[in-house]
Motif scaffolding. Structure first.
Motif, mmCIF file in Angstrom:
data_model
loop_
_atom_site.group_PDB
_atom_site.id
_atom_site.type_symbol
_atom_site.label_atom_id
_atom_site.label_comp_id
_atom_site.label_asym_id
_atom_site.label_seq_id
_atom_site.Cartn_x
_atom_site.Cartn_y
_atom_site.Cartn_z
ATOM 1 N N ALA A 100 0.673 -1.058 -0.142
ATOM 2 C CA ALA A 100 0.215 -0.144 0.018
ATOM 3 C C ALA A 100 0.851 1.398 0.009
ATOM 4 O O ALA A 100 0.657 2.254 -0.664
ATOM 5 C CB ALA A 100 -0.952 -0.163 1.155
ATOM 6 N N GLU A 101 1.851 1.205 0.682
ATOM 7 C CA GLU A 101 2.874 2.376 0.873
ATOM 8 C C GLU A 101 3.518 2.510 -0.416
ATOM 9 O O GLU A 101 3.631 3.899 -0.957
ATOM 10 C CB GLU A 101 3.762 2.405 2.056
ATOM 11 C CG GLU A 101 5.085 3.160 1.893
ATOM 12 C CD GLU A 101 4.720 4.655 1.703
ATOM 13 O OE1 GLU A 101 5.543 5.680 1.255
ATOM 14 O OE2 GLU A 101 3.414 5.017 2.200
ATOM 15 N N GLU A 102 3.885 1.689 -1.226
ATOM 16 C CA GLU A 102 4.635 1.491 -2.468
ATOM 17 C C GLU A 102 3.522 2.239 -3.415
ATOM 18 O O GLU A 102 4.007 2.957 -4.326
ATOM 19 C CB GLU A 102 5.131 0.018 -3.106
ATOM 20 C CG GLU A 102 6.007 0.193 -4.179
ATOM 21 C CD GLU A 102 7.283 1.000 -4.049
ATOM 22 O OE1 GLU A 102 7.774 1.083 -5.155
ATOM 23 O OE2 GLU A 102 7.872 1.279 -2.720
ATOM 24 N N ALA A 103 2.429 1.688 -3.377
ATOM 25 C CA ALA A 103 1.312 2.170 -4.352
ATOM 26 C C ALA A 103 1.074 3.904 -4.056
ATOM 27 O O ALA A 103 0.923 4.496 -5.028
ATOM 28 C CB ALA A 103 0.051 1.401 -4.017
ATOM 29 N N ARG A 104 0.841 4.192 -2.741
ATOM 30 C CA ARG A 104 0.762 5.650 -2.729
ATOM 31 C C ARG A 104 1.896 6.384 -2.793
ATOM 32 O O ARG A 104 1.738 7.507 -3.645
ATOM 33 C CB ARG A 104 0.737 5.648 -0.855
ATOM 34 C CG ARG A 104 0.556 7.071 -0.394
ATOM 35 C CD ARG A 104 1.185 7.447 1.023
ATOM 36 N NE ARG A 104 2.556 7.112 0.910
ATOM 37 C CZ ARG A 104 3.604 8.162 0.650
ATOM 38 N NH1 ARG A 104 2.813 9.386 -0.050
ATOM 39 N NH2 ARG A 104 4.839 8.003 0.516
ATOM 40 N N HIS A 105 3.213 6.061 -2.830
ATOM 41 C CA HIS A 105 4.392 6.682 -3.185
ATOM 42 C C HIS A 105 4.498 6.822 -4.697
ATOM 43 O O HIS A 105 4.607 8.130 -5.299
ATOM 44 C CB HIS A 105 5.751 6.015 -2.640
ATOM 45 C CG HIS A 105 6.856 6.705 -2.946
ATOM 46 N ND1 HIS A 105 7.247 7.725 -2.425
ATOM 47 C CD2 HIS A 105 7.767 6.474 -3.937
ATOM 48 C CE1 HIS A 105 8.208 8.172 -2.934
ATOM 49 N NE2 HIS A 105 8.840 7.640 -3.858
ATOM 50 N N ALA A 106 3.972 5.982 -5.486
ATOM 51 C CA ALA A 106 4.011 5.998 -6.818
ATOM 52 C C ALA A 106 2.749 6.812 -7.533
ATOM 53 O O ALA A 106 2.909 7.505 -8.557
ATOM 54 C CB ALA A 106 3.878 4.615 -7.469
ATOM 55 N N THR A 107 1.594 6.570 -6.725
ATOM 56 C CA THR A 107 0.275 7.226 -7.520
ATOM 57 C C THR A 107 -0.231 8.473 -6.533
ATOM 58 O O THR A 107 -1.264 9.128 -7.084
ATOM 59 C CB THR A 107 -0.751 6.092 -7.692
ATOM 60 O OG1 THR A 107 -1.270 5.774 -6.537
ATOM 61 C CG2 THR A 107 -0.029 4.972 -8.159
ATOM 62 N N GLY A 108 0.144 8.306 -5.241
ATOM 63 C CA GLY A 108 -0.691 9.523 -4.554
ATOM 64 C C GLY A 108 -1.890 8.970 -3.787
ATOM 65 O O GLY A 108 -2.767 9.518 -3.123
ATOM 66 N N ALA A 109 -2.351 7.596 -4.111
ATOM 67 C CA ALA A 109 -3.491 7.005 -3.606
ATOM 68 C C ALA A 109 -3.417 6.996 -2.004
ATOM 69 O O ALA A 109 -2.486 6.642 -1.450
ATOM 70 C CB ALA A 109 -3.825 5.553 -3.951
#
Length: 232
Positions: A100-109
């Motif tokens: 989830a953190e990797e996705a947040r970092h890449a997309t801002g989600a």
């Protein structure tokens, strides 16, 4: 910024990173069956590149699972051995939280449904609020059982195997639990008192599996013998 070592070998990719002040050095390479032999040399390589020693670290961070059984046991054995030998605390972090953190970092989600391929026609899944730094407990389920709340991003490594069986109406982002994601999560968790003594570090399996294969036992013995640790 704290001086930290982080690693994850819960998937077929081995990820290791070291943070020294505001500098981060990281490597990814093939994991899986190779992780037990490659992890410790890679750790020493990155510590040397960052100009750190184990005794100079404030904590050791590792992906505790869920994920591949051999990888989780290897990670835990290495975390226990290095943490005990250097007398530093260990911070276990859920791999789905790292996704989830990797996705947040890449997309801002801000809201992520993290999914990892669990093999055996199943996935590990957890809904995460990245703004609050919180993930629900990981669950094991069939791909068709994954329910993505409105507004959530579906992220992880399960799309290649189960893409057509996962919810089609949610946006998707392919990613893995990385060591750099663990480093970003670590400061808040350390401040919240989530670190434990090395002897208390344990993997999180989710799927109940009692027996270890011959290959798994050998991988754990190799990791433990390298660092003088007692296998988890």
């Amino acid at each position: 910024m704290p001086e930290l070592l982080a690693f994850d070998c819960s998937t077929d990719t081995l990820s290791v990173a070291v943070q020294h002040g505001d500098r981060v050095v990281a490597r990814t390479q093939a994991g899986g069956a190779q992780a037990s032999a490659a992890l410790i040399p890679l750790i020493h390589e990155l510590l040397a590149e960052a100009g750190l020693t184990l005794h100079g670290l404030q904590a050791l961070v590792f992906g505790r699972g869920p994920g591949a059984f051999t990888g989780l046991r290897t990670a835990c054995a290495v975390a226990q051995g290095l943490g005990y030998g250097a007398d530093i605390p260990v911070l276990p972090i859920d791999t789905l939280h790292a996704v989830a953190e990797e996705a947040r970092h890449a997309t801002g989600a801000a809201q992520v449904m993290a999914v990892l391929d669990a093999r055996m026609d199943e996935v590990y899944a957890a809904a995460c609020d990245t703004a609050a730094g919180h993930c629900e407990a990981p669950r094991l389920m069939a791909p068709e059982q994954v329910q993505v709340p409105p507004g959530f991003l579906l992220a992880g490594n399960a799309f290649a195997a189960y893409g057509e069986r996962l919810p089609a109406d949610a946006p998707r982002h392919a990613c893995l639990p990385t060591a750099t994601a663990l480093l970003r999560l670590a400061p808040a968790m350390l401040a919240a008192g989530r670190a434990v003594p090395a002897a208390e570090a344990q993997p999180l399996y989710v799927r109940d599996k009692v027996a270890q294969t011959t290959a798994e036992r050998e991988a754990i013995r190799n990791a433990a013998a390298t660092i003088g640790a007692t296998p988890a």
